[in-house]
Design a protein around this motif. Structure first.
Motif, PDB file in Angstrom:
ATOM      1  N   THR A  39       0.828  -1.201   0.000  1.00  0.00           N
ATOM      2  CA  THR A  39       0.000   0.000   0.000  1.00  0.00           C
ATOM      3  C   THR A  39       0.864   1.254   0.000  1.00  0.00           C
ATOM      4  O   THR A  39       0.618   2.209  -0.753  1.00  0.00           O
ATOM      5  CB  THR A  39      -0.933  -0.017   1.214  1.00  0.00           C
ATOM      6  OG1 THR A  39      -1.829  -1.119   1.097  1.00  0.00           O
ATOM      7  CG2 THR A  39      -1.733   1.269   1.313  1.00  0.00           C
ATOM      8  N   ASP A  86      -6.074  -0.578  -4.711  1.00  0.00           N
ATOM      9  CA  ASP A  86      -5.559  -1.229  -3.509  1.00  0.00           C
ATOM     10  C   ASP A  86      -6.572  -2.262  -3.018  1.00  0.00           C
ATOM     11  O   ASP A  86      -7.582  -1.908  -2.414  1.00  0.00           O
ATOM     12  CB  ASP A  86      -5.288  -0.170  -2.431  1.00  0.00           C
ATOM     13  CG  ASP A  86      -4.455  -0.733  -1.283  1.00  0.00           C
ATOM     14  OD1 ASP A  86      -4.310  -1.972  -1.200  1.00  0.00           O
ATOM     15  OD2 ASP A  86      -3.957   0.075  -0.478  1.00  0.00           O
ATOM     16  N   GLU A  87      -6.324  -3.508  -3.299  1.00  0.00           N
ATOM     17  CA  GLU A  87      -7.203  -4.617  -2.937  1.00  0.00           C
ATOM     18  C   GLU A  87      -8.677  -4.294  -3.205  1.00  0.00           C
ATOM     19  O   GLU A  87      -9.513  -4.424  -2.321  1.00  0.00           O
ATOM     20  CB  GLU A  87      -7.028  -4.975  -1.453  1.00  0.00           C
ATOM     21  CG  GLU A  87      -5.557  -5.118  -1.080  1.00  0.00           C
ATOM     22  CD  GLU A  87      -5.331  -6.098   0.054  1.00  0.00           C
ATOM     23  OE1 GLU A  87      -6.246  -6.885   0.363  1.00  0.00           O
ATOM     24  OE2 GLU A  87      -4.220  -6.076   0.614  1.00  0.00           O
TER      25      GLU A  87
END
Ligand SMILES: Nc1ncnc2c1ncn2[C@@H]1O[C@H](COP(=O)(O)OP(=O)(O)O)[C@@H](O)[C@H]1O
Ligand SMILES: [Mg+2]
Lengths: 371, 312
Positions: B41, B160-161
Motif C-alpha cells: 500500500t 488497492d485490494e
C-alpha cells in the motif's frame, strides 16, 4: 387523580399582596368539577383496556378535556370574583392545578407513545393547544390572575422578550460562527483539540453566576481601556457579561458536536476524497461538512435551548430579559407574575427544540444525537 | 510508463518501503503482491503522492510527480480502494462525476460520461444513477468505485485490494469483468493484492514483495518457471502450477489427434485447469476439442503437463 380535584385548587385574593382563600375544585366549581373528575375516570378506564389504534387518542382527549374543563371553570369563577372585588382581584392556581396539568401531560405523553401513526400523535399534541387557544379567544380566561398580570406587563413583556431572544439567538449565532471553525480545527489537530476542548470544558464547570461575576470587571476594564470597545456598548454591566457567558456555554455543544461529527466520518471516504484530488477546503465543504451537518445541527439545537433557559441570568445583573419579570414576581410573591416570565421561556425552548429536531430529521440525522 | 527509483519510506522505526526500484510498463496490469505489512500500500501511494518519499523519486512518463501539485496530479490518476469510500451523501451519479467536476467539465459531458461508465461496469444507468451508496450491495458499490476511478479517463489507475472485501462469488465475477475491461481499455494499472489467485489471474506482471523490498518481478509464468528465491516457491506453494493453468485456454496449445469413439468433449475456450478437472472427473486421459459443434482435435493429459512448461 383525586388530589387534583380535592386539593387546594384556586386561591382568591382581593389583591396581589394579601393572603387569600383557598378552595378545592369541587368546592369552587360544583358540577363542572364533577365533570372533570368523570373525564379523568373515563380516561383511566380507557387506559385499562387493550391498546388499539384509537385508545391513545381517546385517552389523551379525555385527559386534556378534564384539564381544559377545570381551566374554563376557573376562568368563570375568576370572572365572578372579579365582579365583586374589582380590578385588583387575583384568582391564582393552587398546587392541585399544577398536579392536574402534570397528570394531563403524562397522560398525553404515554398516550402519544402508544399511538402508532404520526397523524395520531399530531392530534394528541394539538388537543391542548387548540383548547387553550379557543378558551383564550373566547375571553373565558381573561379574569384569571396570570392573564391579568400578562396584560398589565405587556409593554415591558414585549421589550424583555426581545432582549431575551437577543441573548438566546445571539449567543447561539456566535457559537455557530466560532464553534464550527473551532470544531473543525480540533478535528484536524490534536494540539488544537487539547487547547480548545480543554478551555471549553473549564468554562462548562464554572457556576454560571460566578462566571458572570468574573466577566464583569474584565469587560469593564476593557471598556474603560479601549474606546472602540466601549462604543460597541460593551461594559462591565448590562448585556455584555451575560452575552459572553452564554456564548461560552453555547460554544461547547456546537464545538464538541462538530469535532465528533468530523471524527466519525469513515476514513476511507476522506482517503478517496484526497486521492481523487480534492484539496483540504474542498474536502471540508463538499464532503466533511455535509456529512457532519446533522450532528452539528444537534449541537446548535442544544446550544439554543440552553441559551434560551440560560438568558434568565441576565436578570441577576440588570441585563433584562424575561428573567426580569420572573424576579419581579418573586419579589411580590405573585406566582402569576413569575409564570408570565417563565412560561414563555419554556415555550420558546420547546419550540426551538422541536423545530430544529424536524430540520435534523430532514437532514438525515438520527434521533439520539449526542445530547 | 511509471518509474520508481530507489524509493524509501520510513515510519518511525519501521522501513515500510526500502530502496525499491521498479518500472511499470504502459498498458500493463502490474500486481504488487506480498504478505500483509510488506509495504504494498505504501509503495502504491507514493505514485499519487498520498505518501511523500523519504528518498528516491517517482516519474510518470519521465516527469517527476513532485513537479505537479498533488491535487492536480491525483486528478489524472485513477484511485480505487478496498473499502471503496463512496461519498454517502451523494448520488451514484455525483460520486462518479467527482473528478470530472474537479476538472471543470461541463454538466452535459459529465452526465454522458456517467451513463457510459455505468454501462461499462455492468450497471443499468437509469436504475443506478440516482441511488445512494447505502442502497448498493458490496459488489455494486465496488463497481461504482471502479467507475469513479475511471471517470476522467486517466491513463494510470491505482487499485488497492479493490475486490478484497467481496464474497468469493462476487469477487471472482468482478475479477473476470475487470480483466476483460483492462484488455479493452489498455490502461496502465498498478494493483495491490495479497491474494495469490487474484494476482495470477489478473496480472500481466507480478512484483513480489517482502519486508519493504522487491523479491522478484516477472510474468506469473516467469515466476513459476524460474523462481529466484526459495521465498517465491514457498509463497506461491504447490498450487502455483494449477493456477498458471487457469490463465490459458486449450486454444493456446497445439491440438493433438482426436480420440477414437465416444469421449468427453471440451470447448476450445475452456481454460486448461478446467480441462484437467474434466479429465479427472470423467476418468479419461484424453478429451475431444470442440470448436462450436465441430471436433477439431484432441487433448491429452500429457499434452497439458509437458506443453505448459515448455511453450507458455
Ligand atoms: N501511516 C503509517 N504510520 C506508521 N506506520 C505505517 C503507516 N502506514 C504503514 N505503516 C507500516 O508500514 C508497513 C507497511 O505497510 P503497508 O504499506 O500498509 O503494507 P501492506 O499494504 O503490504 O499490507 C507496515 O509495517 C505498517 O505498519
Ligand atoms: Mg495494504
Amino acid at each position: 387523580m383525586l388530589t387534583t380535584v380535592m386539593g387546594p385548587y384556586l386561591s382568591f385574593r382581593p389583591n396581589r399582596i394579601v393572603d387569600g382563600l383557598s378552595q378545592t375544585a369541587l368546592e369552587a366549581f360544583g358540577p363542572l368539577g364533577w365533570l372533570a373528575l368523570a373525564l379523568w375516570a373515563l380516561s383511566a378506564l380507557v387506559a385499562l383496556t387493550r391498546p388499539r389504534a384509537w385508545t391513545g387518542v381517546a385517552r389523551a382527549a379525555l385527559g386534556s378535556g378534564a384539564v381544559l374543563t377545570l381551566l374554563a371553570a376557573a376562568g368563570a369563577e375568576a370572572a365572578s370574583f372579579a365582579a365583586v372585588q374589582g380590578a385588583a382581584a387575583r384568582t391564582s392556581f393552587g398546587a392541585s392545578f399544577y398536579l392536574a396539568l402534570l397528570a394531563a401531560f403524562l397522560v398525553s405523553y404515554s398516550a402519544s407513545a402508544e399511538t402508532p401513526g404520526r397523524r395520531g400523535r399530531t392530534v394528541i399534541a394539538l388537543f391542548p393547544i387548540i383548547g387553550l387557544v379557543a378558551l383564550t379567544a373566547t375571553g373565558a380566561l381573561a379574569e384569571l390572575g396570570i392573564v391579568r398580570e400578562w396584560v398589565l406587563t405587556r409593554p415591558t413583556f414585549v421589550r424583555e422578550l426581545r432582549r431575551h431572544l437577543f441573548y438566546a439567538l445571539g449567543a447561539t449565532g456566535g457559537a455557530i460562527a466560532l464553534g464550527i471553525p473551532m470544531g473543525v480545527l480540533s478535528a484536524r489537530s490534536r494540539h488544537a483539540e487539547t487547547a480548545i476542548m480543554g478551555s471549553l470544558n473549564l468554562g462548562q464547570v464554572f457556576p454560571a453566576l460566578a462566571f458572570v461575576g468574573i466577566m464583569m470587571p474584565i469587560l469593564g476594564a476593557l471598556g474603560d481601556r479601549f474606546s472602540a470597545v466601549k462604543a460597541l456598548g460593551i461594559s462591565g454591566i448590562g448585556w455584555a457579561p451575560v452575552f459572553v457567558v452564554l456564548l461560552v456555554y453555547a460554544l461547547f455543544p456546537v464545538t464538541r458536536n462538530t469535532l465528533v461529527a468530523i471524527r466519525q466520518i469513515d476514513p476511507a471516504v476522506l482517503d478517496t476524497a484526497r486521492g481523487m484530488g480534492m484539496g483540504r477546503w474542498r474536502s471540508l465543504f463538499e464532503v466533511e461538512m455535509p456529512l457532519a451537518f446533522p450532528v452539528v445541527l444537534a449541537g446548535v439545537r442544544i446550544a439554543l435551548v440552553q441559551s434560551t433557559a440560560g438568558a434568565i441570568l441576565a436578570a441577576f445583573v440588570g441585563g433584562g430579559g424575561l428573567g426580569t419579570i420572573m424576579f419581579f414576581g418573586l419579589e411580590q410573591t405573585s406566582m402569576d407574575l413569575v409564570l408570565v416570565g417563565v412560561l414563555p421561556i419554556v415555550a420558546l425552548a420547546l419550540v426551538f427544540d422541536a423545530g430544529l429536531r424536524v430540520v435534523e430529521r430532514m437532514a438525515g440525522g438520527s434521533e439520539e444525537s449526542y445530547a | 510508463m511509471i518509474e520508481l527509483r530507489n524509493v524509501t519510506k520510513r515510519y518511525d522505526t519501521t522501513v515500510a518501503v526500502d530502496d525499491v526500484t521498479l518500472t511499470v510498463p504502459d498498458g500493463e496490469l502490474t500486481i504488487l503482491l506480498g504478505p500483509s505489512g510488506c509495504g504494498k500500500t505504501t509503495l502504491l501511494r507514493t505514485i499519487n503522492r498520498m505518501v511523500e518519499l523519504d528518498a528516491g523519486e517517482v516519474l510518470i512518463d519521465g516527469q517527476s510527480v513532485r513537479s505537479t501539485p498533488p491535487e492536480v496530479l491525483r486528478r489524472h490518476i485513477g484511485y480505487a480502494i478496498q473499502s471503496v469510500g463512496l461519498f454517502p451523501h451523494m448520488t451514484v451519479r455525483r460520486n462518479i462525476g467527482t473528478v470530472p467536476r474537479l476538472l471543470g467539465w461541463e454538466t452535459a459531458r459529465i452526465e454522458a460520461r456517467v451513463t457510459e461508465l455505468l454501462s461499462l461496469v455492468g450497471l443499468d444507468p437509469v436504475a443506478y444513477a440516482d441511488k445512494r451508496p447505502a442502497e448498493l450491495s458490496g459488489g455494486e458499490a465496488q463497481r461504482i468505485g471502479v467507475a469513479r476511478a475511471l471517470a476522467a479517463d486517466p491513463p494510470v489507475l491505482l487499485m488497492d485490494e479493490p475486490f478484497g472485501a467481496l464474497d468469493p462469488i462476487n469477487r471472482e465475477r468482478l475479477q473476470r469483468e475487470f480483466a476483460s475491461l483492462h484488455s479493452r481499455l489498455g490502461k496502465t494499472v498498478v494493483f495491490v493484492t495479497h491474494d495469490i489467485e487474484e494476482a495470477v489471474l489478473l496480472g500481466d506482471r507480478i512484483v513480489l514483495m517482502r519486508e519493504g523490498r522487491i523479491v522478484q518481478t516477472g510474468s506469473p509464468e516467469e515466476l513459476w518457471r524460474g523462481p529466484e528465491h526459495q521465498f517465491v516457491r514457498d509463497f506461491f506453494g504447490d498450487e502455483f502450477g494449477l493456477r498458471i493453468l487457469s490463465r490459458h485456454r486449450i486454444a493456446d496449445l497445439k491440438p493433438g489427434a482426436a480420440p477414437q469413439g465416444a469421449s468427453a468433449r471440451v470447448h476450445l475456450d475452456t481454460n486448461l485447469r478446467d480441462a484437467l478437472a474434466i479429465m479427472v472427473t470423467e476418468s479419461v486421459e484424453r478429451v475431444s476439442i470442440l470448436d462450436g459443434e465441430r471436433v477439431v482435435g484432441g487433448l491429452s493429459f500429457c499434452d497439458i503437463v509437458t506443453q505448459v512448461r515448455e511453450s507458455l
